[in-house]
Design a protein around this motif. Sequence first.
Motif, mmCIF file in Angstrom:
data_model
loop_
_atom_site.group_PDB
_atom_site.id
_atom_site.type_symbol
_atom_site.label_atom_id
_atom_site.label_comp_id
_atom_site.label_asym_id
_atom_site.label_seq_id
_atom_site.Cartn_x
_atom_site.Cartn_y
_atom_site.Cartn_z
ATOM 1 N N UNK A 1 0.821 -1.215 0.000
ATOM 2 C CA UNK A 1 0.000 0.000 0.000
ATOM 3 C C UNK A 1 0.855 1.265 0.000
ATOM 4 N N UNK A 2 2.078 1.174 -0.537
ATOM 5 C CA UNK A 2 2.892 2.393 -0.669
ATOM 6 C C UNK A 2 2.409 3.153 -1.913
ATOM 7 N N UNK A 3 2.722 4.444 -2.000
ATOM 8 C CA UNK A 3 2.262 5.178 -3.198
ATOM 9 C C UNK A 3 3.144 4.893 -4.418
ATOM 10 N N UNK A 4 3.286 3.672 -4.778
ATOM 11 C CA UNK A 4 4.010 3.229 -5.968
ATOM 12 C C UNK A 4 5.420 2.773 -5.647
ATOM 13 N N UNK A 5 5.869 1.676 -6.334
ATOM 14 C CA UNK A 5 5.094 0.835 -7.232
ATOM 15 C C UNK A 5 3.864 0.244 -6.551
ATOM 16 N N UNK A 6 2.752 0.199 -7.317
ATOM 17 C CA UNK A 6 1.497 -0.286 -6.742
ATOM 18 C C UNK A 6 1.283 -1.759 -7.084
ATOM 19 N N UNK A 7 0.279 -2.365 -6.477
ATOM 20 C CA UNK A 7 -0.145 -3.718 -6.839
ATOM 21 C C UNK A 7 -0.660 -3.671 -8.276
ATOM 22 N N UNK A 8 -0.351 -4.734 -9.036
ATOM 23 C CA UNK A 8 -0.834 -4.742 -10.421
ATOM 24 C C UNK A 8 -1.836 -5.883 -10.608
ATOM 25 N N UNK A 9 -2.636 -5.774 -11.670
ATOM 26 C CA UNK A 9 -3.657 -6.804 -11.904
ATOM 27 C C UNK A 9 -2.985 -8.084 -12.393
ATOM 28 N N UNK A 10 -3.683 -9.194 -12.248
ATOM 29 C CA UNK A 10 -3.149 -10.483 -12.705
ATOM 30 C C UNK A 10 -2.909 -10.466 -14.213
ATOM 31 N N UNK A 11 -3.800 -9.817 -14.951
ATOM 32 C CA UNK A 11 -3.659 -9.799 -16.418
ATOM 33 C C UNK A 11 -2.417 -9.008 -16.839
ATOM 34 N N UNK A 12 -2.152 -7.893 -16.155
ATOM 35 C CA UNK A 12 -0.955 -7.098 -16.480
ATOM 36 C C UNK A 12 0.304 -7.896 -16.117
ATOM 37 N N UNK A 310 5.851 3.493 13.871
ATOM 38 C CA UNK A 310 4.518 3.045 13.448
ATOM 39 C C UNK A 310 4.579 2.232 12.147
ATOM 40 N N UNK A 311 5.457 2.641 11.237
ATOM 41 C CA UNK A 311 5.484 2.001 9.908
ATOM 42 C C UNK A 311 5.805 0.506 10.014
ATOM 43 N N UNK A 312 6.882 0.101 10.725
ATOM 44 C CA UNK A 312 7.100 -1.351 10.902
ATOM 45 C C UNK A 312 6.006 -2.021 11.738
ATOM 46 N N UNK A 313 5.388 -1.265 12.650
ATOM 47 C CA UNK A 313 4.294 -1.859 13.454
ATOM 48 C C UNK A 313 3.107 -2.199 12.545
ATOM 49 N N UNK A 314 2.813 -1.333 11.582
ATOM 50 C CA UNK A 314 1.711 -1.597 10.639
ATOM 51 C C UNK A 314 2.059 -2.823 9.783
ATOM 52 N N UNK A 315 3.319 -2.901 9.397
ATOM 53 C CA UNK A 315 3.754 -4.040 8.557
ATOM 54 C C UNK A 315 3.539 -5.360 9.296
ATOM 55 N N UNK A 316 3.836 -5.338 10.596
ATOM 56 C CA UNK A 316 3.664 -6.552 11.409
ATOM 57 C C UNK A 316 2.199 -7.030 11.351
ATOM 58 N N UNK A 317 1.293 -6.090 11.143
ATOM 59 C CA UNK A 317 -0.130 -6.444 11.110
ATOM 60 C C UNK A 317 -0.655 -6.638 9.683
ATOM 61 N N UNK A 318 0.250 -6.665 8.714
ATOM 62 C CA UNK A 318 -0.168 -7.134 7.388
ATOM 63 C C UNK A 318 -0.313 -6.105 6.287
ATOM 64 N N UNK A 319 0.152 -4.863 6.491
ATOM 65 C CA UNK A 319 0.105 -3.907 5.376
ATOM 66 C C UNK A 319 1.433 -3.140 5.312
ATOM 67 N N UNK A 320 1.935 -2.985 4.105
ATOM 68 C CA UNK A 320 3.170 -2.207 3.940
ATOM 69 C C UNK A 320 2.795 -0.792 3.527
ATOM 70 N N UNK A 345 -10.106 -4.171 -4.568
ATOM 71 C CA UNK A 345 -9.831 -5.196 -3.557
ATOM 72 C C UNK A 345 -10.258 -4.678 -2.190
ATOM 73 N N UNK A 346 -11.562 -4.726 -1.978
ATOM 74 C CA UNK A 346 -12.109 -4.219 -0.714
ATOM 75 C C UNK A 346 -11.418 -4.862 0.490
ATOM 76 N N UNK A 347 -11.113 -6.163 0.362
ATOM 77 C CA UNK A 347 -10.473 -6.861 1.486
ATOM 78 C C UNK A 347 -9.122 -6.254 1.826
ATOM 79 N N UNK A 348 -8.364 -5.889 0.796
ATOM 80 C CA UNK A 348 -7.037 -5.309 1.039
ATOM 81 C C UNK A 348 -7.162 -3.939 1.705
ATOM 82 N N UNK A 349 -8.191 -3.193 1.296
ATOM 83 C CA UNK A 349 -8.376 -1.867 1.902
ATOM 84 C C UNK A 349 -8.752 -2.024 3.374
ATOM 85 N N UNK A 350 -9.645 -2.969 3.641
ATOM 86 C CA UNK A 350 -10.042 -3.191 5.042
ATOM 87 C C UNK A 350 -8.850 -3.689 5.862
#
Length: 380
Positions: A1-12, A310-320, A345-350
Amino acid sequence: MIPGPIEISAAVAAAAAEPPRSHVAPDLIERFGAALAAMRKVWLAADDSVPVILAGSGTLAMEFAVQNLVDRGDAVVLVNTGYFSDRMAEMLRRRGADVTEVGAEPGDAPGMPQVAAALKKSGARALFATHVDTSTGVRTDAQTLCALAREHGALSVLDGVCATAAERFEMKEWGADAYLTASQKAIGLPPGLALCVLSARAAQRRRSLREMPPLSLDLDQWAPILRAYEERKPAYFATPATSLVWALGVGLDEILAQSMDARFAQHERCARALRRAWAALGLEGLPRRPELTANTLSALRFPAGVGPELVPAIKKHGAIVAGGLHPAIKATYFRVGHMGDVLNRQNDLERTVRAVARGLADCGWKRDESAAVAALRPRL
Ligand code: PMP
């Protein structure tokens, strides 16, 4: 979830992973030509505009614009909203331009009367600005900037690296002259392509430069090659990043599966929902006013008693997520990107909101996680 490089679609991802094609393979020529035409649609650019695809990063796209649109000694006004505007200023100075910077405190943007006064006083030939500065999450008023540039006879050049294909930008309608980006942001590709669309008038500027651009960046070298691809003919100047161009065709088609209006609105809705979630967690945005707040990323101040741990603490809980970037305030905030495929990806946002809530709790800032997650619903 960093502001780029972002997650890409499977087709790309699948397209990028195919065996590399030759730069003159018929299917590559077809897709390259189609991608150039699709760029005009994503940029909402005029039919006579010149789309450019180069192997390189966003920094190279910036350099391409500077080298082809600015001559030694040109007066240039630069709207400075952060780290990437500083970079643009440095490039312009190295090109030998006489740069007037119009800046503001981090989190803010200069007022339009200030920009107009600088254009008038300097007699600038070009106005440079960053559409969304990734270091502060500040979005400039690109439409008004383009209008001011026109009014003062200057070319408008916007760095859209953290904005293009996510924040509203109407190249033709607004009379913009250059809008550049990189593949790894809202375009939804891996890093490696520098993308820019020039207005016909901007493309003309190259012709009157006294000091030539470096050969590898020279629009005069590239224009016939790009034109050949659009005419579905083989051509060669320097080998393009064929695997990425192949994937670009897929990425641009995904973007154009809906109208650009719908896509801009989707990013705005997602950003608004996330802002509600951040507010529920007691977090404040870095941009000083709502109209300055980008839809592509959230730059959030650390709450009292919390710091960069906070940044590594967030990572520990599953989001970069990303730390601060603006040198003056680096240790006081963090950044969460929200552009492109992740919006589906609503799940990823949640999961991201949960990870931020739990990371904050680990750092001693405990707030209601379920209220924050609820703020994202109903579906974006
Ligand atoms: N401009 C902006 C607004 C950016 O966000 C970035 C990269 N984050 C750049 C320019 C430079 O792009 P790159 O890192 O691909 O060279």
